[in-house]
Design a protein around this motif. Structure first.
Motif, PDB file in Angstrom:
ATOM      1  N   VAL A  40       0.835  -1.207   0.000  1.00 46.84           N
ATOM      2  CA  VAL A  40       0.000   0.000   0.000  1.00 46.84           C
ATOM      3  C   VAL A  40       0.869   1.255   0.000  1.00 46.84           C
ATOM      4  O   VAL A  40       0.611   2.211  -0.745  1.00 46.84           O
ATOM      5  N   LEU A  41       1.910   1.262   0.815  1.00 47.32           N
ATOM      6  CA  LEU A  41       2.803   2.422   0.852  1.00 47.32           C
ATOM      7  C   LEU A  41       3.502   2.615  -0.498  1.00 47.32           C
ATOM      8  O   LEU A  41       3.693   3.749  -0.961  1.00 47.32           O
ATOM      9  N   GLY A  42       3.877   1.515  -1.125  1.00 48.33           N
ATOM     10  CA  GLY A  42       4.485   1.613  -2.449  1.00 48.33           C
ATOM     11  C   GLY A  42       3.530   2.178  -3.473  1.00 48.33           C
ATOM     12  O   GLY A  42       3.900   3.035  -4.299  1.00 48.33           O
ATOM     13  N   LEU A  43       2.278   1.727  -3.441  1.00 45.61           N
ATOM     14  CA  LEU A  43       1.279   2.257  -4.363  1.00 45.61           C
ATOM     15  C   LEU A  43       1.044   3.741  -4.124  1.00 45.61           C
ATOM     16  O   LEU A  43       0.912   4.527  -5.073  1.00 45.61           O
ATOM     17  N   ALA A  44       0.969   4.131  -2.853  1.00 48.59           N
ATOM     18  CA  ALA A  44       0.785   5.547  -2.537  1.00 48.59           C
ATOM     19  C   ALA A  44       1.946   6.373  -3.083  1.00 48.59           C
ATOM     20  O   ALA A  44       1.748   7.456  -3.660  1.00 48.59           O
ATOM     21  N   LEU A 192      -3.712   2.700  -8.915  1.00 49.38           N
ATOM     22  CA  LEU A 192      -4.766   1.906  -8.288  1.00 49.38           C
ATOM     23  C   LEU A 192      -5.324   0.884  -9.269  1.00 49.38           C
ATOM     24  O   LEU A 192      -5.505  -0.288  -8.928  1.00 49.38           O
ATOM     25  N   LEU A 193      -5.587   1.322 -10.498  1.00 51.29           N
ATOM     26  CA  LEU A 193      -6.145   0.402 -11.488  1.00 51.29           C
ATOM     27  C   LEU A 193      -5.144  -0.684 -11.857  1.00 51.29           C
ATOM     28  O   LEU A 193      -5.527  -1.842 -12.064  1.00 51.29           O
ATOM     29  N   LEU A 194      -3.868  -0.338 -11.944  1.00 50.07           N
ATOM     30  CA  LEU A 194      -2.847  -1.343 -12.222  1.00 50.07           C
ATOM     31  C   LEU A 194      -2.818  -2.408 -11.138  1.00 50.07           C
ATOM     32  O   LEU A 194      -2.731  -3.608 -11.418  1.00 50.07           O
ATOM     33  N   SER A 195      -2.916  -1.973  -9.878  1.00 50.79           N
ATOM     34  CA  SER A 195      -2.841  -2.935  -8.781  1.00 50.79           C
ATOM     35  C   SER A 195      -4.136  -3.718  -8.619  1.00 50.79           C
ATOM     36  O   SER A 195      -4.103  -4.928  -8.392  1.00 50.79           O
ATOM     37  N   GLU A 196      -5.273  -3.051  -8.746  1.00 51.29           N
ATOM     38  CA  GLU A 196      -6.533  -3.773  -8.563  1.00 51.29           C
ATOM     39  C   GLU A 196      -6.774  -4.785  -9.673  1.00 51.29           C
ATOM     40  O   GLU A 196      -7.417  -5.810  -9.462  1.00 51.29           O
ATOM     41  N   GLY A 197      -6.251  -4.506 -10.853  1.00 45.68           N
ATOM     42  CA  GLY A 197      -6.399  -5.451 -11.947  1.00 45.68           C
ATOM     43  C   GLY A 197      -5.329  -6.525 -11.932  1.00 45.68           C
ATOM     44  O   GLY A 197      -5.567  -7.673 -11.577  1.00 45.68           O
ATOM     45  N   ALA A 198      -4.109  -6.143 -12.292  1.00 48.04           N
ATOM     46  CA  ALA A 198      -3.045  -7.127 -12.494  1.00 48.04           C
ATOM     47  C   ALA A 198      -2.529  -7.738 -11.203  1.00 48.04           C
ATOM     48  O   ALA A 198      -1.989  -8.846 -11.208  1.00 48.04           O
ATOM     49  N   LEU A 199      -2.677  -7.050 -10.062  1.00 46.57           N
ATOM     50  CA  LEU A 199      -2.215  -7.619  -8.792  1.00 46.57           C
ATOM     51  C   LEU A 199      -3.322  -8.377  -8.074  1.00 46.57           C
ATOM     52  O   LEU A 199      -3.135  -9.520  -7.648  1.00 46.57           O
ATOM     53  N   ASN A 200      -4.502  -7.748  -7.932  1.00 50.91           N
ATOM     54  CA  ASN A 200      -5.580  -8.346  -7.144  1.00 50.91           C
ATOM     55  C   ASN A 200      -6.626  -9.079  -7.967  1.00 50.91           C
ATOM     56  O   ASN A 200      -7.480  -9.763  -7.408  1.00 50.91           O
ATOM     57  N   LEU A 383      -6.713   4.206  -0.883  1.00 47.52           N
ATOM     58  CA  LEU A 383      -5.795   3.206  -0.346  1.00 47.52           C
ATOM     59  C   LEU A 383      -5.859   3.145   1.179  1.00 47.52           C
ATOM     60  O   LEU A 383      -5.456   2.145   1.781  1.00 47.52           O
ATOM     61  N   CYS A 384      -6.390   4.202   1.807  1.00 48.65           N
ATOM     62  CA  CYS A 384      -6.589   4.181   3.265  1.00 48.65           C
ATOM     63  C   CYS A 384      -7.475   3.015   3.686  1.00 48.65           C
ATOM     64  O   CYS A 384      -7.368   2.519   4.821  1.00 48.65           O
ATOM     65  N   ALA A 385      -8.346   2.571   2.783  1.00 46.64           N
ATOM     66  CA  ALA A 385      -9.251   1.473   3.120  1.00 46.64           C
ATOM     67  C   ALA A 385      -8.514   0.172   3.412  1.00 46.64           C
ATOM     68  O   ALA A 385      -9.079  -0.747   4.018  1.00 46.64           O
ATOM     69  N   TYR A 386      -7.255   0.076   2.993  1.00 41.50           N
ATOM     70  CA  TYR A 386      -6.468  -1.125   3.242  1.00 41.50           C
ATOM     71  C   TYR A 386      -5.732  -1.081   4.582  1.00 41.50           C
ATOM     72  O   TYR A 386      -5.020  -2.034   4.925  1.00 41.50           O
ATOM     73  N   ALA A 387      -5.892  -0.004   5.323  1.00 36.50           N
ATOM     74  CA  ALA A 387      -5.146   0.146   6.579  1.00 36.50           C
ATOM     75  C   ALA A 387      -5.343  -1.014   7.559  1.00 36.50           C
ATOM     76  O   ALA A 387      -4.390  -1.422   8.227  1.00 36.50           O
TER      77      ALA A 387
END
Length: 432
Positions: A40-44, A192-200, A383-387
């Motif tokens: 999450v910190l990396g994405l931020a 966010l879209l890169l991570s929510e798609g290809a990561l999650n 991304l705060c929602a992942y805290a």
């Protein structure tokens, strides 16, 4: 290349290199078993070069080259995530499980993962599923994608690859249909879209793209493509029904689209009674809550005015009434389809009891097409929602810090107030 343009292009290249470095670093950390908070910190952090790249891209005078780069961006950056574990969400395991159920001859609308009739199918994918007592909450077109993922390989990378392809397709649609040359770039590079798609492995960007196509087609009075796109959006996620009020002045098209939407939603309601304990759709409608903004305030007031047992229902009735009032206002004012669709999506998210980070994928295509910045900022602060995720994995405890929730939405509302291209109902146009 002009001298004036050279510094901007150099900054653009430096920002892209920085975002790529952070992205590949996130993927490496995820593969090494890092904590979710590290990702999450990396994405931020990657939102900083992302913003710099969008600003620097304004110096480009070759729109075709910019669009071509935007088409490549999801694969150049998102490709790093495909082989990394889905650190921030376990949803893709349910996708694979439900796709496998169809191939095995079972209906996930009727059978929850913990149903004894499915005991012989339990494996490592089943072990990763969340909310095992509940049947599916996904409409039929999403189920088709799950079947495809199960048939093509049935592993996490399969879903993630499908999500990455969906991201690339979404960028292609926006690049072709949107007049803003930087819109496709803003969509393709969005962390966010890169991570929510290809990561999650979330496929929600397909829903956002279908909503964009529907609004775009309505603007051009191409009603059949608009109706098809709306039906596809509903078939992927029920949120697609938000577009239906925009057909109100074309009664025949409205009836046909609403009928198709009803057929696509019907399995969620008919597969199990909405009030059965194992009904995923029923439980989602009355129980799911977290990371909300306006709904959280309405719910807090309800708990002070009525009993805790009734507060949830009262709050949902109130926000549904607010949503209906807004839709009626849009219809009466004959607001043009694009600003109307964008406003309705903003309202859905701000009034929702639950806002998962991947829900922003519904809004971002319309947001980048309109040149808005508030939605892109929200894609960072959400991304705060992942805290709470570290605590959830360590102790099974999900506690959203109130301070972070306030920070997320205070930032969003301030960004909306300051955004010169914020959603507005004042720009009325001829309704279709």
């Amino acid at each position: 290349m002009s001298t004036r343009a050279s510094p901007g292009r150099a900054v653009f290249g430096a920002c892209l290199a920085a975002q790529a470095l952070i992205t590949y670093g996130i993927a490496t950390a995820a593969r090494s078993g890092c904590a979710p908070s590290t990702v999450v910190l990396g994405l931020a952090a990657s939102f900083v070069p992302y913003a710099g790249a969008l600003v620097a891209a304004r110096s480009f005078d070759d729109e075709r080259a910019l669009r071509r780069f935007a088409l490549a961006a999801p694969f150049l950056l998102g490709g790093a995530f495909v082989l990394a574990p889905p650190v921030l969400s376990d949803d893709l395991y349910r996708y694979l499980w439900e796709g496998r159920l169809w191939l095995e001859g079972f209906n996930p609308y009727r059978f929850a993962p913990e149903d004894p009739a499915l005991a012989h199918l339990r494996d490592d994918i089943w072990a990763h599923i969340n909310n095992k007592p509940l049947a599916t909450i996904y409409p039929p077109l999403s189920q088709l994608l799950f079947v495809a993922a199960a048939w093509l390989g049935g592993n996490a990378s399969t879903v993630k690859l499908l999500a990455l392809l969906a991201h690339g397709a979404s960028v292609a649609v926006v690049a072709r249909s949107c007049e803003r040359p930087d819109a496709a770039l803003a969509l393709g590079l969005n962390p966010l879209l890169l991570s929510e798609g290809a990561l999650n492995g979330h496929l929600d960007l397909l829903t956002g793209t279908a909503l964009w196509i529907a609004a775009w087609a309505l603007t051009r009075e191409r009603f059949l493509p608009a109706a098809w796109a709306t039906s596809v959006a509903v078939g992927l996620k029920v949120v697609g029904v938000v577009i239906l009020p925009l057909f109100i002045r074309r009664p025949k098209i409205l009836v046909a689209t609403a009928f198709c939407a009803s057929l696509l939603v019907a399995p969620l309601v008919l597969g199990r009674g909405p009030f059965e304990p194992a009904s995923g759709a029923g439980q989602f409608a009355v129980r799911w809550q977290g990371n909300g903004s306006v709904f959280a305030l309405v719910d807090w007031l309800s708990r002070h005015l009525v009993s805790d047992e009734l507060a949830g229902i009262v709050s949902r009735v109130v926000v549904a009434g607010l949503m209906l009032t807004l839709a009626l206002h849009i219809v009466r004012r004959r607001v043009a389809p694009l600003p109307a669709a964008r406003t309705l999506l903003w309202a859905v998210l701000l009034l929702s009891p639950q806002v998962h980070p991947w829900y922003l994928a519904w809004l971002v295509p319309l947001e980048v097409a309109a040149g808005g910045s508030a939605g892109l900022l929200w894609s960072a602060t959400v991304l705060c929602a992942y805290a709470p995720l570290d605590g959830w994995l360590a102790e099974g405890r999900w506690e959203m810090p109130l301070g972070l929730q306030i920070f997320e939405y205070l930032t969003v509302f301030l960004a909306l107030a300051m955004d010169p291209r914020r959603p507005s109902l004042r720009g009325a146009g001829a309704a279709p």
